[in-house]
Scaffold this motif. Structure first.
Motif, mmCIF file in Angstrom:
data_model
loop_
_atom_site.group_PDB
_atom_site.id
_atom_site.type_symbol
_atom_site.label_atom_id
_atom_site.label_comp_id
_atom_site.label_asym_id
_atom_site.label_seq_id
_atom_site.Cartn_x
_atom_site.Cartn_y
_atom_site.Cartn_z
ATOM 1 N N GLU A 226 0.743 -1.091 -0.132
ATOM 2 C CA GLU A 226 -0.019 0.064 -0.017
ATOM 3 C C GLU A 226 0.826 1.168 -0.245
ATOM 4 O O GLU A 226 2.033 1.103 0.622
ATOM 5 N N PRO A 227 0.450 2.389 -0.617
ATOM 6 C CA PRO A 227 1.327 3.499 -0.921
ATOM 7 C C PRO A 227 1.534 4.360 0.083
ATOM 8 O O PRO A 227 2.466 5.330 0.153
ATOM 9 N N VAL A 228 1.014 4.430 1.243
ATOM 10 C CA VAL A 228 1.154 5.364 2.332
ATOM 11 C C VAL A 228 1.693 4.606 3.540
ATOM 12 O O VAL A 228 2.994 4.549 3.678
ATOM 13 N N PHE A 229 0.817 4.190 4.407
ATOM 14 C CA PHE A 229 1.323 3.959 5.906
ATOM 15 C C PHE A 229 1.889 2.373 5.713
ATOM 16 O O PHE A 229 2.762 1.998 6.403
ATOM 17 N N ASP A 230 1.081 1.581 4.954
ATOM 18 C CA ASP A 230 0.982 0.325 4.862
ATOM 19 C C ASP A 230 2.271 -0.118 3.569
ATOM 20 O O ASP A 230 1.806 -1.088 2.964
ATOM 21 N N LYS A 231 3.213 0.544 3.443
ATOM 22 C CA LYS A 231 3.961 0.239 2.289
ATOM 23 C C LYS A 231 4.738 -1.110 2.639
ATOM 24 O O LYS A 231 4.732 -1.562 3.733
ATOM 25 N N LEU A 232 5.008 -1.708 1.544
ATOM 26 C CA LEU A 232 5.655 -3.080 1.636
ATOM 27 C C LEU A 232 6.962 -3.293 2.315
ATOM 28 O O LEU A 232 7.063 -4.087 3.304
ATOM 29 N N HIS A 233 7.980 -2.189 2.212
ATOM 30 C CA HIS A 233 9.214 -2.256 2.925
ATOM 31 C C HIS A 233 8.698 -1.907 4.426
ATOM 32 O O HIS A 233 9.504 -2.207 5.240
ATOM 33 N N GLU A 235 5.908 -2.740 6.163
ATOM 34 C CA GLU A 235 5.264 -3.810 6.751
ATOM 35 C C GLU A 235 6.295 -4.863 6.979
ATOM 36 O O GLU A 235 6.362 -5.622 8.014
ATOM 37 N N LEU A 236 7.427 -5.072 5.811
ATOM 38 C CA LEU A 236 8.394 -6.194 6.129
ATOM 39 C C LEU A 236 9.634 -5.682 7.387
ATOM 40 O O LEU A 236 9.893 -6.492 8.059
ATOM 41 N N GLY A 237 9.675 -4.259 7.268
ATOM 42 C CA GLY A 237 10.495 -3.664 8.558
ATOM 43 C C GLY A 237 9.829 -4.067 9.845
ATOM 44 O O GLY A 237 10.718 -4.432 10.899
ATOM 45 N N LYS A 238 8.412 -3.893 10.040
ATOM 46 C CA LYS A 238 8.012 -4.182 11.093
ATOM 47 C C LYS A 238 7.968 -5.587 11.501
ATOM 48 O O LYS A 238 8.269 -5.941 12.817
ATOM 49 N N ALA A 239 7.519 -6.527 10.572
ATOM 50 C CA ALA A 239 7.837 -7.997 10.724
ATOM 51 C C ALA A 239 9.061 -8.293 11.354
ATOM 52 O O ALA A 239 9.178 -9.146 12.210
ATOM 53 N N MET A 240 9.978 -7.792 10.614
ATOM 54 C CA MET A 240 11.632 -8.271 11.110
ATOM 55 C C MET A 240 11.993 -7.720 12.372
ATOM 56 O O MET A 240 12.504 -8.402 13.237
ATOM 57 N N LEU A 241 11.691 -6.420 12.551
ATOM 58 C CA LEU A 241 12.024 -5.722 14.007
ATOM 59 C C LEU A 241 11.351 -6.309 15.113
ATOM 60 O O LEU A 241 11.744 -6.310 16.295
ATOM 61 N N SER A 242 9.963 -7.028 14.894
ATOM 62 C CA SER A 242 9.429 -7.630 16.019
ATOM 63 C C SER A 242 10.000 -8.889 16.390
ATOM 64 O O SER A 242 9.656 -9.480 17.297
ATOM 65 N N ILE A 243 11.099 -9.480 15.703
ATOM 66 C CA ILE A 243 11.677 -10.761 15.717
ATOM 67 C C ILE A 243 12.735 -10.442 17.146
ATOM 68 O O ILE A 243 13.520 -9.441 17.136
ATOM 69 N N ASN A 244 12.778 -11.175 18.180
ATOM 70 C CA ASN A 244 13.629 -11.085 19.270
ATOM 71 C C ASN A 244 15.251 -11.034 18.676
ATOM 72 O O ASN A 244 15.699 -11.610 17.895
ATOM 73 N N ALA A 245 15.866 -9.932 19.209
ATOM 74 C CA ALA A 245 17.238 -9.861 19.036
ATOM 75 C C ALA A 245 17.494 -9.054 17.813
ATOM 76 O O ALA A 245 18.812 -8.856 17.423
ATOM 77 N N VAL A 246 16.491 -8.569 16.926
ATOM 78 C CA VAL A 246 16.646 -8.127 15.623
ATOM 79 C C VAL A 246 16.997 -6.381 16.192
ATOM 80 O O VAL A 246 16.259 -5.708 17.015
ATOM 81 N N HIS A 247 18.151 -5.831 15.581
ATOM 82 C CA HIS A 247 18.441 -4.468 16.026
ATOM 83 C C HIS A 247 18.410 -3.665 14.684
ATOM 84 O O HIS A 247 18.763 -2.467 14.708
ATOM 85 N N GLY A 248 18.382 -4.221 13.383
ATOM 86 C CA GLY A 248 18.652 -3.455 12.182
ATOM 87 C C GLY A 248 17.894 -4.085 10.912
ATOM 88 O O GLY A 248 17.676 -5.309 11.028
ATOM 89 N N PHE A 249 17.386 -3.157 10.099
ATOM 90 C CA PHE A 249 16.553 -3.772 8.913
ATOM 91 C C PHE A 249 16.935 -2.918 7.796
ATOM 92 O O PHE A 249 17.009 -1.536 7.949
ATOM 93 N N GLU A 250 17.472 -3.215 6.569
ATOM 94 C CA GLU A 250 17.406 -2.370 5.443
ATOM 95 C C GLU A 250 17.093 -3.443 4.090
ATOM 96 O O GLU A 250 17.095 -4.607 4.221
ATOM 97 N N GLU A 343 12.220 -15.965 7.218
ATOM 98 C CA GLU A 343 11.366 -16.319 6.232
ATOM 99 C C GLU A 343 9.847 -16.442 6.544
ATOM 100 O O GLU A 343 8.888 -16.156 5.757
ATOM 101 N N ALA A 344 9.613 -16.925 7.682
ATOM 102 C CA ALA A 344 8.454 -16.936 7.946
ATOM 103 C C ALA A 344 7.630 -15.611 8.217
ATOM 104 O O ALA A 344 6.442 -15.536 7.598
ATOM 105 N N MET A 345 8.288 -14.590 8.830
ATOM 106 C CA MET A 345 7.665 -13.381 9.027
ATOM 107 C C MET A 345 7.577 -12.727 7.492
ATOM 108 O O MET A 345 6.291 -11.936 7.377
ATOM 109 N N ALA A 346 8.615 -12.958 6.702
ATOM 110 C CA ALA A 346 8.308 -12.293 5.384
ATOM 111 C C ALA A 346 7.062 -12.976 4.488
ATOM 112 O O ALA A 346 6.450 -12.192 3.887
#
Length: 362
Positions: A226-233, A235-250, A343-346
């Protein structure tokens, strides 16, 4: 407690604690008629389970999954799918020493500050044990994506300062085979050997180390996100940063893209064919928050595990200075077991946005 649900149309709610009877997940929004391959779901959980090698925690959990609802004659019914994973090898006594003491860089203090109560046995809901439920749900999302020809592959691309070269342009089944031939789950055999020796040395020193997981998503159609708040990247960023011990996403060129000029960074379109292609892929397959049909690429950085087998200064619940030393069974490096979580969160993100995309036009 809020925040236990992820997703909009294809949504999951996880439950359970690290040292409770079981953990589990309820999936809502899975379309009816999807074949649910229990062997595949179990195989995905086996990649995350503890005790699988010398460089992971030695907690012994079979992570045997049970499907309680939402399936009939091997296919999804369109109703909520409930998955249960019993806990089998809790050693709660290993955590008796920190009932009133806060472990450095753990969620102990912040959890207590927020709720006024905490489960000191492995961290309760803040434990990475919860991610097994995500992997089970992600396996079903992968089965849905497979139906649409979408593939996801991740591997350990760095441990500490040891970096694997960029992935070769191989088919994903071949990359999977290479990755699963070593216990660190790196798709470069020579670098994998170096990583394993390094992690084992760190383990023997009673210390821990961080690392990175790189992921690619292939055959995702253009128009997802989605082009505003729910951008693909986003959503991926939130998913990855919700994983324990994750400190960065690019994603795409990531932070290195900030050092480039626009004339270098722009992905030039190629002519011909019904599917747009670009000469380069600095965008990581995402432009304006929407997939462009190119390979989606991103990296996830994991910090060193906070529990180390050395004495450290800390405080107790009364605010008094004290010391603590890690006990029990812990990973010296989380990334080998985190690959399947990424992979699961993606898969959960793409599955949800794929279903949401069906409402975007006639």
């Amino acid at each position: 407690m809020a925040g236990n649900t992820f997703g909009t149309l294809f949504s999951i709610s996880t439950f359970g604690e690290s040292h409770g009877i079981a953990i589990g997940v309820i999936i809502d929004g899975c379309p009816a008629g999807l074949p649910l391959d229990l062997d595949f779901i179990q195989a995905e959980l086996d990649k995350r389970r503890p005790g699988q090698s010398k460089i992971t925690t030695q907690r012994k959990e079979s992570d045997t999954v049970q499907i309680l609802s939402g399936i009939f004659e091997g296919k999804s019914t369109g109703t909520p799918i409930a998955l249960l994973i019993p806990n089998e090898d809790q050693r709660s006594k290993d955590y008796n020493h920190n009932q009133t003491v806060y472990r450095p860089s753990h969620a102990d203090y912040t959890y207590d500050a927020k709720y006024g109560i905490r489960d000191h046995r492995g961290g309760g809901r803040s434990s990475a044990r919860e991610t097994a439920a995500r992997v089970a749900a992600g396996a079903i999302a992968k089965l849905l994506l497979k139906h649409h020809g979408i593939e996801i592959f991740a591997h350990v691309s760095a441990v500490g300062t040891i970096q694997a070269p960029q992935l070769q342009a191989l088919e994903i089944p071949e990359l999977l085979q290479i990755r699963e031939e070593n216990i660190v789950r790196c798709a470069d055999p020579a670098v994998a050997k170096e990583m394993i020796e390094f992690i084992d040395g760190i383990r023997k020193d009673g210390d821990t180390v961080g690392g990175k997981v790189s992921c690619i998503i292939r055959n995702c159609p253009a128009g997802i996100g989605e082009p505003v708040f729910d951008k693909l990247h986003a959503e991926l960023g939130k998913a990855m940063l919700s994983i324990n011990a994750v400190h960065g996403f690019e994603y795409g060129s990531g932070f290195s893209g900030s050092e480039m000029r626009g004339s270098e960074h722009n992905d030039i379109f190629l002519s011909g064919g019904t599917r747009a292609k670009t000469v380069t892929n600095f965008s990581g397959g995402i432009q304006g928050g929407i997939s462009n049909g190119m390979e989606i690429t991103f990296n996830v950085a994991f910090k060193p595990v906070a529990t180390i087998m050395h004495s450290q200064q800390t405080i107790n619940a009364a605010g008094e200075i004290t010391e603590i030393k890690g006990k029990g069974r812990h990973d010296p490096c989380v990334v080998p077991r985190a690959v399947v979580i990424v992979e699961a969160m993606a898969a959960l993100v793409i599955a949800d946005l794929l279903l949401r995309n069906k409402t975007s036009k006639l």
